[in-house]
Design an enzyme around this catalytic site. Sequence first.
Site, mmCIF file in Angstrom:
data_model
loop_
_atom_site.group_PDB
_atom_site.id
_atom_site.type_symbol
_atom_site.label_atom_id
_atom_site.label_comp_id
_atom_site.label_asym_id
_atom_site.label_seq_id
_atom_site.Cartn_x
_atom_site.Cartn_y
_atom_site.Cartn_z
ATOM 1 C CE LYS A 116 -0.557 -0.002 5.013
ATOM 2 N NZ LYS A 116 -1.351 -0.540 6.117
ATOM 3 C CE1 TYR A 155 13.529 31.592 0.794
ATOM 4 C CE2 TYR A 155 13.765 29.181 0.793
ATOM 5 C CZ TYR A 155 13.400 30.367 0.147
ATOM 6 O OH TYR A 155 12.910 30.324 -1.128
HETATM 7 C C1 LIG Z 1 -0.645 -1.643 6.771
HETATM 8 C C2 LIG Z 1 -1.328 -2.878 7.143
HETATM 9 C C3 LIG Z 1 -0.593 -4.043 7.429
HETATM 10 C C4 LIG Z 1 0.915 -4.075 7.498
HETATM 11 O O1 LIG Z 1 1.352 -3.527 8.708
HETATM 12 P P1 LIG Z 1 2.903 -3.491 9.046
HETATM 13 O O2 LIG Z 1 2.952 -3.010 10.451
HETATM 14 O O3 LIG Z 1 3.533 -2.532 8.121
HETATM 15 O O4 LIG Z 1 3.415 -4.867 8.863
HETATM 16 C C5 LIG Z 1 -1.296 -5.208 7.660
HETATM 17 N N1 LIG Z 1 -2.651 -5.213 7.641
HETATM 18 C C6 LIG Z 1 -3.378 -4.112 7.399
HETATM 19 C C7 LIG Z 1 -4.861 -4.203 7.411
HETATM 20 C C8 LIG Z 1 -2.753 -2.914 7.159
HETATM 21 O O5 LIG Z 1 -3.469 -1.814 6.936
#
Ligand SMILES: *Cc1c(COP(=O)(O)O)cnc(C)c1O
Length: 334
Positions: A33, A243
Amino acid sequence: MAFIKINKENFFHNLNQIVLKVGSIDKVDVVLKDNAYGHGLEIIAALSQEFGIKQAVVISSEEAMQATPYFDHILVLNGTPVVDEKLSFAITDMRALEAVDSGVQIELKVDTGMHRNGIAMGDIEKALKIIKLRNLHLIGVMTHFRSADMLGSELYWQQKNFEMVKKKVRESQCGEVRFHSHNSAAILRSKHFDEDIARAGIAIYGCNELPEAYDMVELKPVLSLWAHRASTRVLKEGQRVGYGGDFTATEQMKVSTYDLGYGDGWRRGESAHPYLTAEGLPILGRVSMDFISLATDKEEVCIMHDVQEAARHFGTISYEMTTMLSPSIQRVVV
Ligand SMILES: *Cc1c(COP(=O)(O)O)cnc(C)c1O
């Protein structure tokens, strides 16, 4: 522009560690993701495929489209459900369950204690009834842990809740479903993994966010951030940089600008507490939108190779540090 190196050897090392934990490569579902946590979705998808991973998790329908060529199955956490033999969609409330088309492969997300997404535990029977009545295509039941990465026993309380959910689902005879709950922290903590798949996110990218007490699996950073020299000048003592002129040269010194700034998703931070690059060079003065200044004239500098260390400096977590990096930064596999 700045660029990102993706270290294939380290990525494979991390995947190996996860496989050892869950017992089989077929149980590893890589979480891609948000542009693979900023690492570049297609690059990480292709490397995962090369390693032999068959399944992935993405956030949106757009990401699912990008990932489709590389995997047998993709779970979409927050997409618009469509009928597609490769895709399944997380259903996170009763309204969605009432609305989804019966041809869509769905995975029911149950709220076992995080209270963010998922149907309430008290609604399980009702949900299973709807699934049967509407003849929905349930392929999975899942939950998410709120504090697997914290010292304590909360994880076990949520796991117990999920066991109750599993029992009800099995009793409902809604057909063969896969159960999954583990994120990276839960995977790294688990001793006897016995679910159908594990959703491995941050760990595959080489960050172990567990407290030291748990820290037993060695992971290696996958991403490093680099910048090119844009220009160089020699400052006299007393001349000030950037800046606000927050940095003052204390002697004659050579200063160069490098092509990374907060516009690329790098942190602006505070010039009074400068970030040190991977080579120990402090960022001089304020971070601009597209440039930083360093006391060197090297053509290329490594800004960050230890994401967790950088995250600590800026008071955030590794997830945010990499996810913020602009998708337009070029990523190269080394
Ligand atoms: C992001 C996510 C994960 C992965 O989590 P990590 O801590 O990065 O391993 C697993 N399940 C769901 C539903 C998520 O949203």
